[in-house]
Design a protein around this motif. Structure first.
Motif, PDB file in Angstrom:
ATOM      1  N   VAL A  29       0.102 -41.865  68.887  1.00 34.41           N
ATOM      2  CA  VAL A  29       0.136 -40.911  68.625  1.00 34.41           C
ATOM      3  C   VAL A  29      -0.769 -40.385  68.793  1.00 34.41           C
ATOM      4  N   SER A  31      -3.152 -36.289  68.974  1.00 39.06           N
ATOM      5  CA  SER A  31      -2.758 -34.720  68.398  1.00 39.06           C
ATOM      6  C   SER A  31      -4.048 -34.222  69.194  1.00 39.06           C
ATOM      7  N   VAL A  33      -5.731 -30.578  68.041  1.00 39.09           N
ATOM      8  CA  VAL A  33      -5.319 -28.838  67.658  1.00 39.09           C
ATOM      9  C   VAL A  33      -7.163 -28.476  67.348  1.00 39.09           C
ATOM     10  N   PHE A 106      -4.929 -41.636  73.865  1.00 41.41           N
ATOM     11  CA  PHE A 106      -6.123 -41.024  73.767  1.00 41.41           C
ATOM     12  C   PHE A 106      -6.893 -40.214  75.367  1.00 41.41           C
TER      13      PHE A 106
ATOM     14  N   ALA C  28     -11.968 -28.326  66.097  1.00 44.40           N
ATOM     15  CA  ALA C  28     -11.353 -29.528  67.076  1.00 44.40           C
ATOM     16  C   ALA C  28     -10.855 -30.419  66.219  1.00 44.40           C
ATOM     17  N   VAL C  29      -9.812 -30.574  66.008  1.00 40.72           N
ATOM     18  CA  VAL C  29      -9.172 -31.811  64.977  1.00 40.72           C
ATOM     19  C   VAL C  29      -8.681 -32.344  65.994  1.00 40.72           C
ATOM     20  N   VAL C  30      -9.047 -33.792  65.984  1.00 37.21           N
ATOM     21  CA  VAL C  30      -7.833 -34.949  66.696  1.00 37.21           C
ATOM     22  C   VAL C  30      -7.546 -35.903  65.738  1.00 37.21           C
ATOM     23  N   SER C  31      -6.751 -35.990  65.928  1.00 36.76           N
ATOM     24  CA  SER C  31      -6.045 -37.645  65.152  1.00 36.76           C
ATOM     25  C   SER C  31      -5.036 -38.479  65.790  1.00 36.76           C
ATOM     26  N   PHE C  32      -5.452 -39.372  65.067  1.00 34.25           N
ATOM     27  CA  PHE C  32      -4.441 -40.928  65.589  1.00 34.25           C
ATOM     28  C   PHE C  32      -3.597 -41.359  64.616  1.00 34.25           C
ATOM     29  N   ARG C 102     -15.619 -30.558  70.529  1.00 35.12           N
ATOM     30  CA  ARG C 102     -13.565 -31.058  71.110  1.00 35.12           C
ATOM     31  C   ARG C 102     -14.255 -32.662  71.935  1.00 35.12           C
ATOM     32  N   PHE C 106     -12.928 -36.288  69.895  1.00 36.80           N
ATOM     33  CA  PHE C 106     -11.965 -36.970  70.769  1.00 36.80           C
ATOM     34  C   PHE C 106     -12.951 -38.404  70.942  1.00 36.80           C
ATOM     35  N   CYS C 109     -13.205 -39.721  67.680  1.00 31.84           N
ATOM     36  CA  CYS C 109     -11.091 -40.998  66.574  1.00 31.84           C
ATOM     37  C   CYS C 109     -11.118 -42.276  67.539  1.00 31.84           C
ATOM     38  N   GLU C 110     -11.243 -42.077  69.137  1.00 26.94           N
ATOM     39  CA  GLU C 110     -11.153 -42.850  69.871  1.00 26.94           C
ATOM     40  C   GLU C 110     -12.057 -44.208  69.354  1.00 26.94           C
TER      41      GLU C 110
END
Lengths: 149, 82, 149, 82
Positions: A29, A31, A33, A106, C28-32, C102, C106, C109-110
């Protein structure tokens, strides 16, 4: 899932819960924001107005979901974009994607955001101490969107 | 139907004399033609000269796209949402 | 922020809230979230055991955060990896990243997920109707991790 | 200190005769040397022959890394978390 354009806020917690509800197939998952920053181009921004093209915005977001689904193996996709008036730290946009595959989740989430930035009819107007100003489109956003073509 | 409905957004909406209008359009023609007709109304329409995007029936198109009578045509600056 | 290795579950809602608390600088907030799937390699998996190397896991996750911070402009980073026993749809791993940009959010996180998959000392053992089996490392994970080098 | 502490994880932990051990190690030598000594104990240690990773003092290293007396050395299969 669904795309939504709305003035009211969204709950990350609720949106995440909807993505994974009854979903045991998708291990990944991702996401995003997007929130209002208090600084942009050196001036302190104390407010933001977001204008849109009603009807076309919903269509543009639905197209983004369709295109992402053609390209990657996705389970659930949800896209929410708010319009109206914002203050610092307010949430503006949500993109949530589930997939059996981490890489697909991703890529699809980032693709949707990058492409939204150049194809969905939203316009930002910043309120600063020097008055209101329309935000100019950025070359960097165009370049990021072109990576996916 | 022998006209098109035209909408402007963001900076264009504020700068041009009208935010929306009905424009006589009896037979098919290109977006470029329509834009030139609007611009020919005078210098108050000069904001159309810049980098302006167009959507016909809510789908983004290029200047050579065809506009049919009855279509909804929108002109706007590059988008900045997200 | 912090990295955590724990047996108990985590709340996506709480973790997201912590990332954005008092944070008006990061747009920007990216979560996995990595969750347990009920299928793998064609077999139905009804349970999963996650073993780790206590001490080294925390160090490996902290190193991932450090390396990501050296490479991208990041605000908050949080990494949580659970160990122990899991059932389908259970949450296993969380990575949350904030940034003014952003693209940085991304990428970081990846990067953290891809590199975690090949450098953090966790091992999965699947419970299927045919018995328990250690999960083999996948070439795809190695290739994904190598993209960042 | 004239020994090293050795840990095994996952499949190795289950397959080898011991999950952890103290091994005599009076002076510096490579991970490869240490692994060869363990393997030389007999075929019960054959699981060390495959694609096995090593960490010294909780940092992943290659076979030519040096192990000092007193170090903590871990051998394990490729990791599969996340």
């Amino acid at each position: 899932m669904a795309v939504r354009v709305q003035t009211n806020d969204f709950s990350v917690s609720d949106e995440y819960a909807a993505l994974v509800h009854n979903n045991t197939a998708d291990g990944a998952v991702v996401s995003f924001v997007g929130r209002m920053r208090d600084m942009n181009l050196g001036s302190t921004v104390h407010g933001l107005l977001l204008e849109h093209y009603p009807g076309m915005t919903e269509k543009a977001l639905a197209d983004l979901e369709d295109h992402a689904r053609q390209r990657w193996a996705l389970g659930h996709v949800s896209i929410i974009h708010r319009v109206g008036e914002f203050r610092a730290a307010d949430q503006i946009v949500w993109v949530g994607v589930t997939s059996p595959h981490r890489g697909d989740a991703f890529a699809a989430c980032e693709y949707i955001m990058d492409t939204l930035k150049t194809t969905a009819p939203f316009w930002k107007k910043e309120l600063t101490k020097d008055g209101a100003r329309w935000v100019d489109a950025r070359d960097e956003d165009t370049q990021r969107a072109e990576r996916w073509q | 139907m022998n006209s098109v409905r035209i909408l402007f957004f963001a900076r264009l909406r504020e700068t041009l004399p009208q935010a929306e209008l009905e424009w006589p359009w009896a037979s098919p023609g290109s977006v470029g033609d329509l834009k030139a007709q609007l611009r020919a109304q005078g210098d108050a329409w000069a904001a159309l000269d810049g980098n302006i995007l167009c959507a016909v029936n809510q789908t983004m198109v290029k200047l050579d796209a065809i506009v049919q009578p009855g279509d909804e045509v929108a002109f706007f600056p590059p988008v900045t949402g997200g």
